[in-house]
Structure formats: structure tokens, C-alpha cells
Design a protein around this motif. Sequence first.
Motif, PDB file in Angstrom:
ATOM      1  N   ALA A   1       1.158   4.818  -7.762  1.00  0.00           N
ATOM      2  CA  ALA A   1      -0.274   4.508  -7.765  1.00  0.00           C
ATOM      3  C   ALA A   1      -0.932   4.784  -9.100  1.00  0.00           C
ATOM      4  O   ALA A   1      -1.973   4.229  -9.417  1.00  0.00           O
ATOM      5  CB  ALA A   1      -0.981   5.301  -6.668  1.00  0.00           C
TER       6      ALA A   1
ATOM      7  N   GLN B   1      -6.786  -1.085  -8.650  1.00  0.00           N
ATOM      8  CA  GLN B   1      -5.843  -1.769  -7.764  1.00  0.00           C
ATOM      9  C   GLN B   1      -4.746  -2.337  -8.664  1.00  0.00           C
ATOM     10  O   GLN B   1      -4.741  -3.504  -9.006  1.00  0.00           O
ATOM     11  CB  GLN B   1      -6.552  -2.876  -6.970  1.00  0.00           C
ATOM     12  CG  GLN B   1      -5.723  -3.446  -5.825  1.00  0.00           C
ATOM     13  CD  GLN B   1      -6.544  -4.331  -4.904  1.00  0.00           C
ATOM     14  OE1 GLN B   1      -7.610  -3.935  -4.438  1.00  0.00           O
ATOM     15  NE2 GLN B   1      -6.051  -5.531  -4.650  1.00  0.00           N
TER      16      GLN B   1
ATOM     17  N   ASP C   1       5.920  -8.427   0.268  1.00  0.00           N
ATOM     18  CA  ASP C   1       4.485  -8.307   0.501  1.00  0.00           C
ATOM     19  C   ASP C   1       3.821  -9.455  -0.258  1.00  0.00           C
ATOM     20  O   ASP C   1       4.247  -9.780  -1.375  1.00  0.00           O
ATOM     21  CB  ASP C   1       3.959  -6.968  -0.017  1.00  0.00           C
ATOM     22  CG  ASP C   1       2.448  -6.855   0.119  1.00  0.00           C
ATOM     23  OD1 ASP C   1       1.985  -6.408   1.174  1.00  0.00           O
ATOM     24  OD2 ASP C   1       1.733  -7.238  -0.846  1.00  0.00           O
TER      25      ASP C   1
ATOM     26  N   GLU D   1      11.101   9.341   4.235  1.00  0.00           N
ATOM     27  CA  GLU D   1      10.729   8.633   3.009  1.00  0.00           C
ATOM     28  C   GLU D   1      11.960   8.271   2.196  1.00  0.00           C
ATOM     29  O   GLU D   1      12.922   9.038   2.120  1.00  0.00           O
ATOM     30  CB  GLU D   1       9.827   9.500   2.126  1.00  0.00           C
ATOM     31  CG  GLU D   1       8.459   9.774   2.689  1.00  0.00           C
ATOM     32  CD  GLU D   1       7.646  10.634   1.740  1.00  0.00           C
ATOM     33  OE1 GLU D   1       6.443  10.396   1.630  1.00  0.00           O
ATOM     34  OE2 GLU D   1       8.230  11.537   1.098  1.00  0.00           O
TER      35      GLU D   1
ATOM     36  N   LEU E   1       8.266   6.768  -0.536  1.00  0.00           N
ATOM     37  CA  LEU E   1       7.797   5.571   0.155  1.00  0.00           C
ATOM     38  C   LEU E   1       8.224   5.674   1.616  1.00  0.00           C
ATOM     39  O   LEU E   1       9.420   5.685   1.926  1.00  0.00           O
ATOM     40  CB  LEU E   1       8.393   4.315  -0.490  1.00  0.00           C
ATOM     41  CG  LEU E   1       8.167   4.168  -1.994  1.00  0.00           C
ATOM     42  CD1 LEU E   1       8.857   2.914  -2.524  1.00  0.00           C
ATOM     43  CD2 LEU E   1       6.678   4.131  -2.323  1.00  0.00           C
TER      44      LEU E   1
ATOM     45  N   VAL F   1       6.430   1.447   3.052  1.00  0.00           N
ATOM     46  CA  VAL F   1       5.003   1.612   2.771  1.00  0.00           C
ATOM     47  C   VAL F   1       4.811   2.043   1.321  1.00  0.00           C
ATOM     48  O   VAL F   1       5.390   3.033   0.866  1.00  0.00           O
ATOM     49  CB  VAL F   1       4.385   2.660   3.718  1.00  0.00           C
ATOM     50  CG1 VAL F   1       2.895   2.820   3.440  1.00  0.00           C
ATOM     51  CG2 VAL F   1       4.621   2.267   5.170  1.00  0.00           C
TER      52      VAL F   1
ATOM     53  N   PRO G   1       1.848   3.193  -1.094  1.00  0.00           N
ATOM     54  CA  PRO G   1       0.433   3.566  -1.122  1.00  0.00           C
ATOM     55  C   PRO G   1      -0.191   3.364  -2.496  1.00  0.00           C
ATOM     56  O   PRO G   1       0.437   3.621  -3.525  1.00  0.00           O
ATOM     57  CB  PRO G   1       0.463   5.049  -0.761  1.00  0.00           C
ATOM     58  CG  PRO G   1       1.779   5.527  -1.311  1.00  0.00           C
ATOM     59  CD  PRO G   1       2.733   4.362  -1.181  1.00  0.00           C
ATOM     60  N   ASP G   2      -1.413   2.887  -2.523  1.00  0.00           N
ATOM     61  CA  ASP G   2      -2.205   2.815  -3.738  1.00  0.00           C
ATOM     62  C   ASP G   2      -3.489   3.587  -3.475  1.00  0.00           C
ATOM     63  O   ASP G   2      -3.753   4.037  -2.359  1.00  0.00           O
ATOM     64  CB  ASP G   2      -2.494   1.350  -4.102  1.00  0.00           C
ATOM     65  CG  ASP G   2      -2.941   1.164  -5.536  1.00  0.00           C
ATOM     66  OD1 ASP G   2      -2.941   2.153  -6.290  1.00  0.00           O
ATOM     67  OD2 ASP G   2      -3.294   0.038  -5.914  1.00  0.00           O
TER      68      ASP G   2
ATOM     69  N   THR H   1      -3.136   0.179   1.017  1.00  0.00           N
ATOM     70  CA  THR H   1      -1.768   0.504   1.401  1.00  0.00           C
ATOM     71  C   THR H   1      -1.024  -0.800   1.648  1.00  0.00           C
ATOM     72  O   THR H   1      -1.456  -1.624   2.468  1.00  0.00           O
ATOM     73  CB  THR H   1      -1.733   1.382   2.665  1.00  0.00           C
ATOM     74  OG1 THR H   1      -2.360   2.635   2.371  1.00  0.00           O
ATOM     75  CG2 THR H   1      -0.294   1.646   3.102  1.00  0.00           C
ATOM     76  N   TYR H   2       0.064  -0.993   0.910  1.00  0.00           N
ATOM     77  CA  TYR H   2       0.868  -2.198   1.042  1.00  0.00           C
ATOM     78  C   TYR H   2       2.069  -1.894   1.941  1.00  0.00           C
ATOM     79  O   TYR H   2       2.622  -0.797   1.916  1.00  0.00           O
ATOM     80  CB  TYR H   2       1.375  -2.663  -0.318  1.00  0.00           C
ATOM     81  CG  TYR H   2       0.279  -2.983  -1.309  1.00  0.00           C
ATOM     82  CD1 TYR H   2      -0.174  -4.286  -1.460  1.00  0.00           C
ATOM     83  CD2 TYR H   2      -0.295  -1.986  -2.095  1.00  0.00           C
ATOM     84  CE1 TYR H   2      -1.170  -4.587  -2.379  1.00  0.00           C
ATOM     85  CE2 TYR H   2      -1.295  -2.283  -3.005  1.00  0.00           C
ATOM     86  CZ  TYR H   2      -1.731  -3.583  -3.145  1.00  0.00           C
ATOM     87  OH  TYR H   2      -2.713  -3.871  -4.043  1.00  0.00           O
ATOM     88  N   ARG H   3       2.490  -2.902   2.697  1.00  0.00           N
ATOM     89  CA  ARG H   3       3.666  -2.759   3.542  1.00  0.00           C
ATOM     90  C   ARG H   3       4.647  -3.877   3.232  1.00  0.00           C
ATOM     91  O   ARG H   3       4.382  -5.046   3.523  1.00  0.00           O
ATOM     92  CB  ARG H   3       3.272  -2.750   5.017  1.00  0.00           C
ATOM     93  CG  ARG H   3       2.663  -1.423   5.447  1.00  0.00           C
ATOM     94  CD  ARG H   3       2.165  -1.422   6.873  1.00  0.00           C
ATOM     95  NE  ARG H   3       1.894  -0.067   7.315  1.00  0.00           N
ATOM     96  CZ  ARG H   3       0.778   0.610   7.019  1.00  0.00           C
ATOM     97  NH1 ARG H   3      -0.165   0.028   6.277  1.00  0.00           N
ATOM     98  NH2 ARG H   3       0.612   1.852   7.441  1.00  0.00           N
TER      99      ARG H   3
END
Length: 517
Positions: A6, A154, A440, A477, A490, A502, A504-505, A509-511
Motif C-alpha cells: 500500500a 490509490q 482483478d 496469509e 496477503l 486479498v 489491501p490499499d 481492498t482488492y480481491r
Amino acid sequence: MLIAIAAGACGARPRPTPAVASPVAGDDEVLAGPVRPLDVAALDAFIDDARARLAVPGAAVAITRDGEVIYQHVVGVRRLGEPAPITVDTRFLLGSVTKPLTTLMEAALVDAGVVRWDDRVTTLLPGFALADAALTARLELWHMSCACSGVGAQDLDNIFEGEVGPEARLAAMATMRPTAALGATYQYSNLMVAAGGYAAAHAAEPARGLGDAYAAVMQRTVFDPIGMTATTLALDAVERGDHASPHALALDGTTRAMPVAIEGGVRSIAPAGAAWSTVRDVARYVATEAARGVAPGGRRVVSAANVEARWRRRIADGDGPDSGYGLGVGVDRYHGVRLLGHDGGAFGFGTTVAVLPDLGVGVVILTNVRNGGAAEQLPFNAVVERAVLEALLVGARPEAAARLTALVQARAEADAAAGQGVELAPPPSWAAGLAGTYRDPRLGDVVVRPAVHGGSFDAGEWRSDFGRRARPDGVVELVLVDPPFAGTGLAIEGDAAHLRIVVPDALVTYRLERVGP
């Protein structure tokens, strides 16, 4: 001591104030002057000691006063394991130190009548949009670089999909929503600065693509007038010449070299972080900033009024009563002296510029490593900046040595804790069960493969081996062990038929969904 995904490229905080807490009690230090002659040998020795103790492969430091270089020191190597030394002509990626250069370009265009600070961004760059139409309509050019637009960071898109061009990168901003009202709070955003730089350049060169327009206008309004003859945005030109390699930390705390190509993701957000330069060139820039727009040799590059418009604090950042952000410039009054500046943290570079305009002083610190942590994001830069202030200013207390010791200790503690709880050789069946292609819509494809020990996480632009860690909440993770994101965990979700990783930012949150073998 580890870098989370991030944090991103160009993720260094715009910190004009040396941020390590003072080990000396009291707040009566006054740094407003006068400036005294440098003890060059003592400063050389401190920088060399700090470089060795903080494991910095190579560094270049310069100080200017009243348009002249009064100190310059280069030390170390371009790449660990190779003998080529850092020189005054070695290029470093500036990262976010590009931002004040970009707003200097915008100031030059304001001088020329091409743009105004209060021009609507949609007028300069038709088609630009965020997900909030009302905010989009209100945004003026200066909002894009004030860290006060209400739109936060972002950055994962350009970390995972580094080959996307500027037009596509800005088009994707149409999905971004503000998280605060315009002008309400400090929120650092590479994408907003990039969009502002591209918008101004497009107004000056509307027939060119955004990347070409920005490069051409920067060359014409900033690099050429200041005499920054080695500064470039072209990665291929960097690779052909004298350049430093990026370095970052592995999970065990060792410093490792990385390929220059890993820094390619900044090209799509060039106004926020893509400039490569030398200590010689950046010294000319800080001298120009300190002289309110007059370059060494006497050429006026930008009017004093528009240089200083960038210095006006537009938003407080919570670091002190006078600390905040101007237009692409961190601003503060540090123990009585006005201090402007910016840090730049790329995947494997750490850069700092600082300007004391009321004393005519500029400082440049360039390194080819990203190795900060919770105590200080760029520890070498922070402690050397403090040492420079002490060397220059009569009122400064001798604190740099104690700060260096504290940073070395913090690094040792972080390194010792970094791999705690991580299985570096989990059962092969576990990694094999994760194998496949994950996707994604914003981050693109990632391929996970089993390896002899653990597995491999391959984002295309970069890759890392990984181990396994079970969190206290029971979530398992995948933990990256190689730079530039060593230590990042992750989370794994779902079952064998519907696996997700997953990412995280800060705001999103991107998956990554498994879509195939």
C-alpha cells in the motif's frame, strides 16, 4: 523496516521537517541563523558513517547557498556486488521529488498566460472525471497538487499494471470517489498530482499525447532553463547511461539490488514521480527554488510570485502547528526557520530536497535504497538532513549522532521482528493448492506458482517468493519475502473452488479471484 504494498511507488511522505523525535529534552532550539562555514571533513565523516550503519548502497549529497554549490559528497556504489561508484553524474529516480518540479512547470505556464491556478481542470483537460461529478466540476488546477482535494491515495493500479499509459491511467480515475470534502483534510495522492501535471501540459501542447506533452513542457520550462542537462523522464535513456540501481530489503533485513525496470510503473503517473536526475542537476533546482525562481547564473525561470504561490500552506498535515502542504511542496517553520521540501520514495530509491529560502540554502540527498520503517521512512535522509542543519546553523544543538544511533537500533529491532511467525518452507501441498492465475479488473493478472520453498507471486512488473503465516484471528496469509514488498501479508479467502487473494490499499481492498491454472 519493511515496505507494504500500500505504500507504493512515490509513496514517501512530503516531509519538510526532520521527523525523528529529538533525544534531547526541551524545545528552545532556534535555527533561524546565522549560517556558518561548513566543517567539510566532519560532515563527510558523518555521512560515510551513516551510510555504512544504515546499509545504504550509494548516496549523493549537496548543499547550495545563494546559487552556489558549497558542499558535494558522493559515496558508495551504484549496485551492490559491483564496483562502479556513485558519481556526480549518476542518475537516481527522484520519485515524489518530481512533484515540486511539476508545480514549478505549472507556475511557468501561469507566468506565460497558458494556464491560471484557478482554471477548471475539465477546461484544461476535457474528459477528465472522477466518480463524483460535483467534485469534478469544482476542481481547479491548484487543487490537484495541494493534497486537499478530498481524494486520497490509490496507487496499487500502477504497482500491478505498470505498462498502462497516461490516458488509460487517468480514465480509470473515473471510478475514484472522494473520502472527504474539498479542502477539509490532508490526503496525499499521486494520481491527482499526475492528472494536474498532465492537464497543464495538455493546455500547452494539445496536439501531443499526455506523456509526450508533459515531457516536452517540462524540458522547455524547467529542465532547460535551470540547466538540468542530465534530467530525464526516459527510462531507456537512463539504462544506457550512468545510473544507480534500486535496492530494498528482503524479509531477513538484507539489502538487495533490483532491476531498474521495476521502477517503470511511475511512467504513467510521470508528473508525480518519474524524473531521473543527478546530484549536480538537483542542486541547480534547489538553488533556483531558494532564489525564488532565479537559476544559478542569473536566468529567471519563474516569477517570484508564482514560485511563492506554491509555498503557501494550503492544508495542515497534523505534524505541527506550521506543518502542511503547499502545491507539490511540504511547508513548515522548523524551530524558527522556514523549511520547504519533499521526500521521494520509489520501490528502491529514497530522495530528499529541502530549501531554507530565507537563508538562501538548498539541500539534496539522493540514495539508491528504500529501507525505512515505522521509526523513519528514509532514515539515512532524515539523519543527514539533520546533520546538515547542525553543520550550517549556529543555533542547532548536536543531535544528529544520537538520532543516528536511535535509527540503527530501530532498524535492528525491525529486522529481528520482520520474519516472526512466517513459515518460509510451508508444506508443498499448500502452495500447490494456491497455484493458478488470479485476476482483478484494476490490478490485472497475477500468477501464483509452487516453488521449492513456499511459492512465487508474479505480478508481471515484479515478483516475489512467499511463505505462510497464520494471523491471531485464524486467517492464513501469503507473505512476500523478496523486495520491494517483503513482509507484506496477503490474506487468502474462499475455498478450493473459489480462492481469492486479498490485497489491501489505504482506501480500497482488492480481491484477486482465481480464474484459471
